[in-house]
Design a protein around this motif. Structure first.
Motif, PDB file in Angstrom:
ATOM      1  N   PHE A   1       0.834  -1.205   0.000  1.00  0.00           N
ATOM      2  CA  PHE A   1       0.000   0.000   0.000  1.00  0.00           C
ATOM      3  C   PHE A   1       0.871   1.260   0.000  1.00  0.00           C
ATOM      4  N   LEU A   2       1.898   1.262   0.868  1.00  0.00           N
ATOM      5  CA  LEU A   2       2.728   2.473   1.017  1.00  0.00           C
ATOM      6  C   LEU A   2       3.441   2.861  -0.277  1.00  0.00           C
TER       7      LEU A   2
ATOM      8  N   CYS B   1      -6.907   8.065   4.835  1.00  0.00           N
ATOM      9  CA  CYS B   1      -5.694   7.360   5.291  1.00  0.00           C
ATOM     10  C   CYS B   1      -5.132   8.068   6.516  1.00  0.00           C
TER      11      CYS B   1
ATOM     12  N   TYR C   1       0.896   6.123  15.454  1.00  0.00           N
ATOM     13  CA  TYR C   1      -0.308   6.807  14.976  1.00  0.00           C
ATOM     14  C   TYR C   1      -0.933   7.728  16.025  1.00  0.00           C
TER      15      TYR C   1
ATOM     16  N   TYR D   1       0.906   4.738  -2.062  1.00  0.00           N
ATOM     17  CA  TYR D   1       0.545   5.905  -1.243  1.00  0.00           C
ATOM     18  C   TYR D   1       1.538   7.047  -1.502  1.00  0.00           C
TER      19      TYR D   1
ATOM     20  N   TYR E   1      -6.496   7.017  10.494  1.00  0.00           N
ATOM     21  CA  TYR E   1      -5.418   6.422  11.288  1.00  0.00           C
ATOM     22  C   TYR E   1      -5.092   7.280  12.518  1.00  0.00           C
TER      23      TYR E   1
ATOM     24  N   TYR F   1      -7.854  -0.883  -3.769  1.00  0.00           N
ATOM     25  CA  TYR F   1      -7.733   0.371  -3.015  1.00  0.00           C
ATOM     26  C   TYR F   1      -6.684   1.290  -3.655  1.00  0.00           C
TER      27      TYR F   1
HETATM   28  C1  HMH Z   1      -4.070   1.050   4.518  1.00  0.00           C
HETATM   29  C2  HMH Z   1      -3.416   2.209   5.219  1.00  0.00           C
HETATM   30  N1  HMH Z   1      -4.110   3.353   5.332  1.00  0.00           N
HETATM   31  C3  HMH Z   1      -3.551   4.413   5.940  1.00  0.00           C
HETATM   32  C4  HMH Z   1      -2.278   4.344   6.461  1.00  0.00           C
HETATM   33  C5  HMH Z   1      -1.684   5.533   7.181  1.00  0.00           C
HETATM   34  O1  HMH Z   1      -0.459   5.880   6.757  1.00  0.00           O
HETATM   35  C6  HMH Z   1      -1.584   3.130   6.311  1.00  0.00           C
HETATM   36  N2  HMH Z   1      -0.328   2.968   6.773  1.00  0.00           N
HETATM   37  N3  HMH Z   1      -2.185   2.092   5.695  1.00  0.00           N
END
Ligand code: HMH
Length: 248
Positions: A72-73, A160, A191, A76, A164, A137
């Motif tokens: 994911f990152l 996100c 977080y 992101y 979080y 996603y």
């Molecule tokens: C899926 C997801 N959403 C948000 C964050 C926040 O950085 C994360 N690490 N992973």
């Protein structure tokens, strides 16, 4: 632009536009927060998070989460590149460029170190195949950003950071026992940090700034982005709990 005094709380109440063409009152992000109340409550109460807070979550479920979160990152951080690309002022361009560098070169290294504590090697992280929910996603988010304006980038990213931050701070405030687990405590510390909170606040304020003066048609599109990635956030927790990889 007014400062949001209470981080992670919904901004002042929002009222919709009336049918005489008068705009709604209050902040756009208050409307957004309202529209995902049930989805975010579903995240807070999902067994992945209730068990993570109590420390009873199995390590294999968390490891599945860590590996998918690494995938994911990678996408992101590309959203930050899109943010820099779509911004018009140097300050916002610079902020997204900083976020890109910080996340790619610092956060992801921390993620690799943290994963090692769960016995996940760097090679394993790098070679993780995206599970269906992760793929849906990240590709939804990148497409929304690529096709849209900076508003679309921010609306898609906002859940996100904001969810979080809310998850981290509510956990520590209401369930302080979450800091007792020797491995999971680090996740909550991250977080619930002031740094992450101010990142979420920045993103909330930017969203309000970008929404100012937009016609309802565009606000509705941004709201749809926000609701969709919020639903994906829920599905991400659920995927990790069920360790839902490709089954064919
Ligand atoms: C899926 C997801 N959403 C948000 C964050 C926040 O950085 C994360 N690490 N992973």
């Amino acid at each position: 632009m007014t400062k949001i005094d209470q981080p992670n709380q919904a901004p002042a109440a929002w009222t919709p536009a009336d049918n005489k063409g008068n705009p709604g009152q209050g902040k756009f992000t208050a409307r957004l927060h309202q529209s995902v109340q049930a989805v975010w409550a579903g995240c807070h109460e999902h067994p992945f998070l209730t068990e993570l807070r109590s420390g009873s979550l199995s390590l294999d479920r968390f490891a599945f989460y860590m590996k998918q979160d690494y995938v994911f990152l990678k996408d992101y951080v590309k959203m930050f590149a899109l943010g820099s690309l779509k911004a018009w002022d140097l300050e916002t361009m610079g902020k997204f460029a900083d976020l890109l560098q910080q996340t790619l070169n610092v956060e992801m290294e921390l993620h690799r170190q943290y994963a090692e504590k769960f016995g996940i090697t760097r090679d394993e992280l790098e070679s993780t195949e995206p599970a269906p929910v992760t793929l849906a996603y990240t590709k939804y988010m990148l497409d929304a950003g690529a096709q849209g304006t900076l508003g679309d980038v921010v609306a898609s990213l906002l859940p996100c950071m904001w969810s979080y931050s809310e998850i981290g701070s509510e956990a520590v405030r209401l369930h302080p026992e979450c800091l007792k687990h020797e491995l999971y405590r680090e996740w909550f510390m991250m977080y619930n940090s002031d740094e992450f909170r101010s990142l979420a606040d920045w993103c909330v304020q930017l969203m309000d700034q970008l929404a100012e003066g937009l016609p309802e048609r565009e606000l509705a599109r941004l709201e749809e982005r926000f609701v969709t990635t919020s639903r994906f956030e829920y599905m991400f927790w659920d995927m990790a709990y069920r360790k839902a990889a490709w089954d064919i």
